[in-house]
Design an enzyme around this catalytic site. Sequence first.
Site, PDB file in Angstrom:
ATOM      1  N   LYS A  27      -8.206   7.286 -19.158  1.00 21.53           N
ATOM      2  CA  LYS A  27      -8.493   7.815 -20.497  1.00 21.53           C
ATOM      3  C   LYS A  27      -7.244   7.750 -21.379  1.00 21.53           C
ATOM      4  CE  LYS A  27     -12.329   8.513 -18.295  1.00 21.53           C
ATOM      5  NZ  LYS A  27     -12.678   9.765 -17.645  1.00 21.53           N
ATOM      6  N   ARG A  64       0.854  -1.201   0.000  1.00 20.34           N
ATOM      7  CA  ARG A  64       0.000   0.000   0.000  1.00 20.34           C
ATOM      8  C   ARG A  64       0.882   1.240   0.000  1.00 20.34           C
ATOM      9  NH1 ARG A  64      -1.378   1.746   4.602  1.00 20.34           N
ATOM     10  NH2 ARG A  64      -2.172  -0.209   5.447  1.00 20.34           N
ATOM     11  N   ASP A  87      -7.256  19.547 -13.781  1.00 19.15           N
ATOM     12  CA  ASP A  87      -7.598  18.230 -14.326  1.00 19.15           C
ATOM     13  C   ASP A  87      -7.163  18.237 -15.791  1.00 19.15           C
ATOM     14  OD1 ASP A  87      -8.838  16.024 -15.505  1.00 19.15           O
ATOM     15  OD2 ASP A  87     -10.636  16.170 -14.245  1.00 19.15           O
ATOM     16  N   TYR A 108     -16.471  17.789 -14.920  1.00 20.31           N
ATOM     17  CA  TYR A 108     -16.758  16.359 -15.022  1.00 20.31           C
ATOM     18  C   TYR A 108     -17.778  15.992 -13.925  1.00 20.31           C
ATOM     19  CZ  TYR A 108     -16.152  11.321 -14.734  1.00 20.31           C
ATOM     20  OH  TYR A 108     -16.382   9.974 -14.697  1.00 20.31           O
TER      21      TYR A 108
END
Length: 379
Positions: free
Chosen positions: A195, A46, A170, A98
Amino acid sequence: MKFNTKTIHAGLEPDSATGAIMTPIYQTSTFVQESVGVNKGFEYARSHNPTRSALEANLAQLENGKFGACFGSGLAAIDCVLKMLSPGDEVISTSDLYGGSYRLFNTIFAKYGIKFHYTAMDDASKVKALINENTKLVWVETPTNPMLNIIDIEAIANVVKGSKAMLAVDNTFSTPYIQRPLELGADIVMHSVTKYLGGHSDVVMGALVTSDEKIAKEMYRIQNSSGAVCGPQDAFLVLRGVKTLHLRMQRHSENGEKVANWLTKNPAVDKVYYPGLPNHKNHAVAKKQMSAFSGMVSFTLKTDTTQAAHAVLSKCKLFALAESLGGVESLIGHPATMTHASIPADARRESGVVDSLIRLSVGVEDIEDLIADLDAALK
Ligand SMILES: *Cc1c(COP(=O)(O)O)cnc(C)c1O
Protein backbone atom coordinates in the site's frame (compact mmCIF):
# COMPACT_ATOMS: atom_id res chain seq x y z
CA MET A 1 18.30 11.83 11.72
CA LYS A 2 14.79 13.24 11.41
CA PHE A 3 12.01 11.36 9.64
CA ASN A 4 12.15 12.90 6.15
CA THR A 5 15.92 12.45 5.99
CA LYS A 6 15.54 8.83 7.13
CA THR A 7 13.22 7.99 4.22
CA ILE A 8 16.10 8.83 1.87
CA HIS A 9 19.16 7.74 3.85
CA ALA A 10 18.36 5.38 6.75
CA GLY A 11 20.13 2.02 6.48
CA LEU A 12 21.53 2.86 3.06
CA GLU A 13 25.25 3.02 2.21
CA PRO A 14 26.77 3.46 -1.26
CA ASP A 15 27.38 0.01 -2.73
CA SER A 16 30.66 -1.33 -1.31
CA ALA A 17 31.71 -2.93 -4.62
CA THR A 18 31.08 -0.03 -7.02
CA GLY A 19 30.04 3.07 -5.05
CA ALA A 20 26.59 3.02 -6.71
CA ILE A 21 24.48 5.51 -4.77
CA MET A 22 21.31 3.45 -5.27
CA THR A 23 21.27 0.01 -3.65
CA PRO A 24 21.71 -2.42 -6.58
CA ILE A 25 19.25 -5.23 -7.30
CA TYR A 26 21.26 -8.25 -6.15
CA GLN A 27 19.50 -10.73 -8.40
CA THR A 28 21.32 -13.78 -7.11
CA SER A 29 20.30 -16.85 -5.16
CA THR A 30 23.69 -17.63 -3.64
CA PHE A 31 27.00 -16.02 -2.66
CA VAL A 32 30.50 -17.41 -3.18
CA GLN A 33 32.28 -18.22 0.09
CA GLU A 34 36.01 -17.60 0.58
CA SER A 35 36.26 -20.91 2.43
CA VAL A 36 33.75 -23.05 4.26
CA GLY A 37 31.96 -20.83 6.77
CA VAL A 38 33.83 -17.66 5.70
CA ASN A 39 31.61 -15.24 3.80
CA LYS A 40 30.75 -11.55 3.53
CA GLY A 41 27.58 -11.91 5.60
CA PHE A 42 25.56 -13.48 2.79
CA GLU A 43 25.25 -17.22 2.05
CA TYR A 44 21.91 -17.94 0.44
CA ALA A 45 19.26 -15.39 -0.61
CA ARG A 46 16.34 -16.87 1.35
CA SER A 47 18.34 -16.12 4.51
CA HIS A 48 19.76 -12.74 3.43
CA ASN A 49 19.89 -10.65 0.30
CA PRO A 50 21.69 -7.28 0.27
CA THR A 51 18.83 -5.41 -1.47
CA ARG A 52 16.30 -6.83 0.98
CA SER A 53 18.61 -6.17 3.94
CA ALA A 54 18.91 -2.50 2.94
CA LEU A 55 15.12 -2.15 2.84
CA GLU A 56 14.70 -4.01 6.14
CA ALA A 57 17.17 -1.63 7.82
CA ASN A 58 15.44 1.38 6.28
CA LEU A 59 11.93 0.36 7.37
CA ALA A 60 13.15 -0.51 10.89
CA GLN A 61 14.53 3.01 11.31
CA LEU A 62 11.40 4.66 9.91
CA GLU A 63 9.36 2.94 12.65
CA ASN A 64 12.04 3.88 15.20
CA GLY A 65 12.67 0.17 15.71
CA LYS A 66 15.84 -1.93 15.68
CA PHE A 67 14.97 -4.95 13.54
CA GLY A 68 13.05 -5.18 10.26
CA ALA A 69 12.02 -8.16 8.13
CA CYS A 70 10.38 -8.14 4.70
CA PHE A 71 8.04 -10.80 3.33
CA GLY A 72 6.34 -11.76 0.07
CA SER A 73 3.07 -10.03 1.12
CA GLY A 74 1.43 -8.32 4.07
CA LEU A 75 -0.33 -11.57 4.91
CA ALA A 76 3.00 -13.46 4.90
CA ALA A 77 4.23 -10.94 7.51
CA ILE A 78 1.14 -11.56 9.68
CA ASP A 79 1.63 -15.33 9.16
CA CYS A 80 5.13 -14.94 10.65
CA VAL A 81 3.75 -13.26 13.80
CA LEU A 82 1.16 -16.01 14.28
CA LYS A 83 3.86 -18.69 13.89
CA MET A 84 5.52 -17.30 17.03
CA LEU A 85 2.56 -18.82 18.95
CA SER A 86 1.83 -22.43 20.00
CA PRO A 87 -1.33 -24.54 20.21
CA GLY A 88 -3.42 -23.45 23.21
CA ASP A 89 -2.33 -19.83 22.95
CA GLU A 90 -4.99 -17.13 22.65
CA VAL A 91 -5.15 -13.98 20.54
CA ILE A 92 -7.27 -10.88 21.08
CA SER A 93 -7.90 -9.01 17.85
CA THR A 94 -9.64 -5.89 16.63
CA SER A 95 -13.08 -7.01 15.38
CA ASP A 96 -13.17 -4.45 12.53
CA LEU A 97 -10.27 -6.15 10.78
CA TYR A 98 -8.75 -6.42 7.31
CA GLY A 99 -10.64 -9.37 5.77
CA GLY A 100 -7.50 -11.26 4.76
CA SER A 101 -6.15 -11.15 8.32
CA TYR A 102 -9.49 -12.49 9.59
CA ARG A 103 -9.38 -15.32 7.04
CA LEU A 104 -5.79 -16.19 7.99
CA PHE A 105 -6.68 -16.30 11.70
CA ASN A 106 -9.92 -18.26 11.38
CA THR A 107 -9.28 -20.65 8.50
CA ILE A 108 -5.56 -21.38 8.98
CA PHE A 109 -4.35 -20.77 12.53
CA ALA A 110 -7.57 -21.73 14.37
CA LYS A 111 -6.99 -25.22 12.89
CA TYR A 112 -3.65 -25.43 14.69
CA GLY A 113 -5.24 -24.85 18.09
CA ILE A 114 -4.88 -21.09 18.44
CA LYS A 115 -7.96 -19.39 19.86
CA PHE A 116 -9.11 -15.99 18.60
CA HIS A 117 -11.23 -13.41 20.44
CA TYR A 118 -12.58 -10.36 18.58
CA THR A 119 -13.52 -7.08 20.23
CA ALA A 120 -14.08 -3.50 19.08
CA MET A 121 -11.20 -2.15 21.24
CA ASP A 122 -12.89 1.28 21.41
CA ASP A 123 -12.41 0.89 25.16
CA ALA A 124 -9.17 -0.71 26.46
CA SER A 125 -11.09 -2.32 29.35
CA LYS A 126 -12.73 -4.66 26.78
CA VAL A 127 -9.26 -5.97 25.94
CA LYS A 128 -8.27 -6.19 29.59
CA ALA A 129 -11.36 -8.32 30.33
CA LEU A 130 -10.26 -10.88 27.71
CA ILE A 131 -6.60 -11.21 28.81
CA ASN A 132 -5.71 -14.43 30.61
CA GLU A 133 -2.67 -16.69 31.20
CA ASN A 134 -2.88 -18.04 27.65
CA THR A 135 -3.11 -14.67 25.88
CA LYS A 136 0.08 -14.34 23.83
CA LEU A 137 -0.87 -11.78 21.20
CA VAL A 138 -3.04 -8.68 20.98
CA TRP A 139 -3.63 -7.63 17.36
CA VAL A 140 -4.58 -4.02 16.70
CA GLU A 141 -5.43 -2.44 13.36
CA THR A 142 -5.92 1.35 13.35
CA PRO A 143 -7.42 3.12 11.49
CA THR A 144 -9.70 0.22 10.63
CA ASN A 145 -10.91 -0.72 7.18
CA PRO A 146 -13.32 0.55 5.84
CA MET A 147 -14.99 2.33 8.79
CA LEU A 148 -11.82 4.23 9.78
CA ASN A 149 -12.37 3.67 13.50
CA ILE A 150 -9.40 4.69 15.63
CA ILE A 151 -8.00 2.53 18.45
CA ASP A 152 -5.97 4.14 21.24
CA ILE A 153 -2.65 2.27 20.92
CA GLU A 154 -1.18 3.66 24.14
CA ALA A 155 -4.27 2.71 26.16
CA ILE A 156 -4.17 -0.86 24.77
CA ALA A 157 -0.39 -1.05 25.44
CA ASN A 158 -1.06 -0.12 29.08
CA VAL A 159 -3.49 -3.00 29.60
CA VAL A 160 -1.24 -5.50 27.74
CA LYS A 161 1.81 -4.49 29.80
CA GLY A 162 2.36 -6.94 32.63
CA SER A 163 0.61 -9.79 30.77
CA LYS A 164 2.38 -12.48 28.74
CA ALA A 165 1.07 -11.07 25.46
CA MET A 166 2.87 -9.21 22.69
CA LEU A 167 1.12 -6.19 21.21
CA ALA A 168 1.23 -6.00 17.40
CA VAL A 169 -0.16 -3.11 15.34
CA ASP A 170 -1.08 -3.23 11.65
CA ASN A 171 0.14 0.25 10.63
CA THR A 172 -0.72 -0.08 6.93
CA PHE A 173 -3.24 2.79 6.74
CA SER A 174 -1.05 5.31 8.56
CA THR A 175 2.58 4.51 7.73
CA PRO A 176 5.35 5.64 10.12
CA TYR A 177 5.08 9.16 8.66
CA ILE A 178 1.78 9.51 10.53
CA GLN A 179 1.90 7.05 13.43
CA ARG A 180 4.70 5.06 15.11
CA PRO A 181 3.20 2.30 17.29
CA LEU A 182 6.53 1.19 18.83
CA GLU A 183 6.82 4.65 20.41
CA LEU A 184 3.34 4.14 21.91
CA GLY A 185 4.21 0.80 23.55
CA ALA A 186 3.64 -1.79 20.81
CA ASP A 187 6.09 -4.71 20.48
CA ILE A 188 5.65 -5.35 16.74
CA VAL A 189 4.58 -3.16 13.81
CA MET A 190 3.25 -4.82 10.68
CA HIS A 191 2.82 -3.34 7.19
CA SER A 192 1.23 -4.32 3.97
CA VAL A 193 4.10 -2.65 2.07
CA THR A 194 1.90 -3.15 -1.01
CA LYS A 195 0.00 0.00 0.00
CA TYR A 196 1.51 3.36 1.03
CA LEU A 197 5.12 2.25 1.66
CA GLY A 198 5.49 0.93 -1.88
CA GLY A 199 3.11 3.67 -2.92
CA HIS A 200 2.95 3.03 -6.66
CA SER A 201 0.69 -0.04 -6.98
CA ASP A 202 3.48 -2.12 -8.50
CA VAL A 203 4.58 -4.42 -5.66
CA VAL A 204 3.01 -6.92 -3.22
CA MET A 205 5.08 -7.07 -0.01
CA GLY A 206 4.85 -7.16 3.78
CA ALA A 207 7.10 -6.09 6.64
CA LEU A 208 7.54 -6.44 10.40
CA VAL A 209 9.53 -4.18 12.69
CA THR A 210 10.41 -4.68 16.37
CA SER A 211 12.92 -3.42 18.91
CA ASP A 212 12.68 -6.54 21.09
CA GLU A 213 15.68 -8.85 20.57
CA LYS A 214 13.78 -12.01 21.56
CA ILE A 215 10.94 -11.27 19.17
CA ALA A 216 13.45 -10.36 16.42
CA LYS A 217 15.23 -13.69 16.82
CA GLU A 218 11.94 -15.54 16.35
CA MET A 219 10.97 -13.27 13.45
CA TYR A 220 14.19 -14.00 11.53
CA ARG A 221 14.08 -17.71 12.41
CA ILE A 222 10.54 -17.99 10.99
CA GLN A 223 11.33 -15.75 7.99
CA ASN A 224 14.18 -18.11 7.06
CA SER A 225 12.43 -21.36 8.07
CA SER A 226 9.11 -20.67 6.34
CA GLY A 227 10.77 -18.82 3.48
CA ALA A 228 8.06 -16.31 2.58
CA VAL A 229 10.61 -13.66 1.59
CA CYS A 230 10.31 -10.90 -1.01
CA GLY A 231 12.52 -10.76 -4.10
CA PRO A 232 15.35 -8.26 -4.63
CA GLN A 233 13.63 -6.45 -7.52
CA ASP A 234 10.59 -5.73 -5.34
CA ALA A 235 12.88 -4.59 -2.49
CA PHE A 236 14.50 -2.15 -4.93
CA LEU A 237 11.13 -0.76 -6.02
CA VAL A 238 10.07 -0.21 -2.42
CA LEU A 239 13.40 1.44 -1.52
CA ARG A 240 12.66 3.85 -4.38
CA GLY A 241 9.05 4.34 -3.27
CA VAL A 242 9.97 5.05 0.35
CA LYS A 243 12.25 7.94 -0.66
CA THR A 244 9.12 10.02 -1.33
CA LEU A 245 6.97 8.58 1.49
CA HIS A 246 6.93 11.87 3.42
CA LEU A 247 6.00 13.90 0.33
CA ARG A 248 3.30 11.46 -0.72
CA MET A 249 1.75 11.09 2.74
CA GLN A 250 1.65 14.84 3.18
CA ARG A 251 -0.25 15.22 -0.10
CA HIS A 252 -2.45 12.12 0.49
CA SER A 253 -3.43 13.63 3.85
CA GLU A 254 -4.07 17.12 2.43
CA ASN A 255 -6.19 15.72 -0.39
CA GLY A 256 -7.96 13.27 1.95
CA GLU A 257 -8.94 16.08 4.29
CA LYS A 258 -10.17 18.29 1.43
CA VAL A 259 -12.23 15.47 -0.12
CA ALA A 260 -13.72 14.57 3.30
CA ASN A 261 -14.67 18.19 3.99
CA TRP A 262 -16.16 18.60 0.52
CA LEU A 263 -18.19 15.40 0.87
CA THR A 264 -19.75 16.60 4.15
CA LYS A 265 -21.37 19.47 2.16
CA ASN A 266 -22.62 17.37 -0.77
CA PRO A 267 -26.43 16.94 -0.75
CA ALA A 268 -26.24 13.31 -1.97
CA VAL A 269 -23.94 12.26 0.88
CA ASP A 270 -25.21 11.02 4.24
CA LYS A 271 -22.23 10.21 6.54
CA VAL A 272 -18.50 10.85 6.03
CA TYR A 273 -15.89 8.80 7.90
CA TYR A 274 -12.46 10.43 8.16
CA PRO A 275 -10.41 10.58 11.39
CA GLY A 276 -9.36 14.17 10.59
CA LEU A 277 -12.95 15.50 10.76
CA PRO A 278 -13.67 17.14 14.14
CA ASN A 279 -17.00 15.25 14.34
CA HIS A 280 -15.33 11.80 13.86
CA LYS A 281 -16.16 9.83 17.01
CA ASN A 282 -12.47 9.09 17.75
CA HIS A 283 -11.05 12.43 16.55
CA ALA A 284 -9.42 13.19 19.92
CA VAL A 285 -7.52 9.87 19.95
CA ALA A 286 -6.60 10.32 16.28
CA LYS A 287 -5.14 13.76 17.03
CA LYS A 288 -3.18 12.31 19.95
CA GLN A 289 -1.48 9.45 18.07
CA MET A 290 -1.47 10.54 14.41
CA SER A 291 0.38 13.54 12.96
CA ALA A 292 -1.85 13.62 9.85
CA PHE A 293 -4.90 11.61 8.76
CA SER A 294 -3.86 9.82 5.57
CA GLY A 295 -5.82 9.50 2.34
CA MET A 296 -8.53 6.98 3.21
CA VAL A 297 -12.09 8.35 3.27
CA SER A 298 -15.37 6.42 3.49
CA PHE A 299 -18.88 7.80 3.01
CA THR A 300 -22.50 6.72 2.64
CA LEU A 301 -25.25 8.02 0.36
CA LYS A 302 -28.69 9.35 1.36
CA THR A 303 -30.04 6.71 -1.03
CA ASP A 304 -28.69 3.71 0.87
CA THR A 305 -28.69 1.09 -1.88
CA THR A 306 -26.06 -0.97 -3.70
CA GLN A 307 -27.42 0.38 -6.99
CA ALA A 308 -26.85 4.00 -5.97
CA ALA A 309 -23.30 3.18 -4.84
CA HIS A 310 -22.54 1.25 -8.04
CA ALA A 311 -23.83 4.20 -10.09
CA VAL A 312 -21.33 6.52 -8.38
CA LEU A 313 -18.50 4.01 -8.91
CA SER A 314 -19.26 3.60 -12.58
CA LYS A 315 -19.50 7.36 -13.23
CA CYS A 316 -16.11 8.19 -11.71
CA LYS A 317 -13.43 8.62 -14.38
CA LEU A 318 -10.33 9.60 -12.40
CA PHE A 319 -11.07 7.45 -9.33
CA ALA A 320 -10.39 3.96 -10.68
CA LEU A 321 -12.63 1.11 -9.57
CA ALA A 322 -10.21 -1.29 -7.85
CA GLU A 323 -9.26 -3.15 -4.67
CA SER A 324 -6.16 -2.05 -2.77
CA LEU A 325 -5.13 1.44 -1.65
CA GLY A 326 -2.21 3.71 -0.95
CA GLY A 327 -0.91 4.26 -4.48
CA VAL A 328 -0.33 7.69 -6.03
CA GLU A 329 -3.50 7.27 -8.11
CA SER A 330 -6.98 7.62 -6.61
CA LEU A 331 -9.10 4.49 -6.23
CA ILE A 332 -12.76 3.92 -5.39
CA GLY A 333 -14.39 0.77 -4.03
CA HIS A 334 -17.64 -0.62 -2.67
CA PRO A 335 -16.88 -2.69 0.46
CA ALA A 336 -20.29 -4.43 0.64
CA THR A 337 -19.85 -6.07 -2.77
CA MET A 338 -16.04 -6.08 -2.99
CA THR A 339 -13.71 -6.42 0.05
CA HIS A 340 -16.44 -7.30 2.58
CA ALA A 341 -18.76 -9.38 0.37
CA SER A 342 -18.02 -12.58 2.32
CA ILE A 343 -19.38 -11.16 5.61
CA PRO A 344 -23.08 -11.97 6.27
CA ALA A 345 -25.25 -8.90 5.40
CA ASP A 346 -26.56 -8.33 8.95
CA ALA A 347 -23.14 -8.48 10.59
CA ARG A 348 -21.76 -6.31 7.82
CA ARG A 349 -24.41 -3.59 8.25
CA GLU A 350 -24.04 -3.83 12.05
CA SER A 351 -20.37 -2.82 11.72
CA GLY A 352 -21.34 0.21 9.59
CA VAL A 353 -20.67 -1.32 6.18
CA VAL A 354 -24.12 -0.43 4.83
CA ASP A 355 -25.14 -0.97 1.20
CA SER A 356 -24.20 2.54 0.02
CA LEU A 357 -20.84 2.75 1.81
CA ILE A 358 -18.11 3.84 -0.61
CA ARG A 359 -14.39 3.79 0.20
CA LEU A 360 -11.89 6.16 -1.40
CA SER A 361 -8.13 5.90 -1.50
CA VAL A 362 -7.41 9.54 -2.29
CA GLY A 363 -4.29 9.87 -4.44
CA VAL A 364 -1.88 12.74 -4.99
CA GLU A 365 -3.47 14.24 -8.12
CA ASP A 366 -4.65 17.88 -8.22
CA ILE A 367 -7.48 18.27 -5.73
CA GLU A 368 -9.61 20.28 -8.23
CA ASP A 369 -9.63 17.32 -10.63
CA LEU A 370 -10.49 14.83 -7.87
CA ILE A 371 -13.40 16.91 -6.60
CA ALA A 372 -14.70 17.57 -10.13
CA ASP A 373 -14.71 13.81 -10.72
CA LEU A 374 -16.64 13.08 -7.51
CA ASP A 375 -18.98 16.02 -8.13
CA ALA A 376 -19.95 14.73 -11.59
CA ALA A 377 -20.44 11.18 -10.25
CA LEU A 378 -22.56 12.26 -7.28
CA LYS A 379 -24.84 14.36 -9.49
C1 LIG B 1 -3.76 -5.06 2.20
C2 LIG B 1 -3.74 -5.17 3.67
C3 LIG B 1 -3.20 -6.30 4.32
C4 LIG B 1 -2.67 -7.49 3.54
O1 LIG B 1 -1.55 -7.16 2.82
P1 LIG B 1 -1.15 -7.90 1.41
O2 LIG B 1 0.08 -7.17 1.02
O3 LIG B 1 -2.31 -7.68 0.49
O4 LIG B 1 -0.93 -9.33 1.72
C5 LIG B 1 -3.18 -6.32 5.69
N1 LIG B 1 -3.68 -5.29 6.42
C6 LIG B 1 -4.21 -4.19 5.84
C7 LIG B 1 -4.74 -3.09 6.69
C8 LIG B 1 -4.26 -4.10 4.45
O5 LIG B 1 -4.81 -3.02 3.88
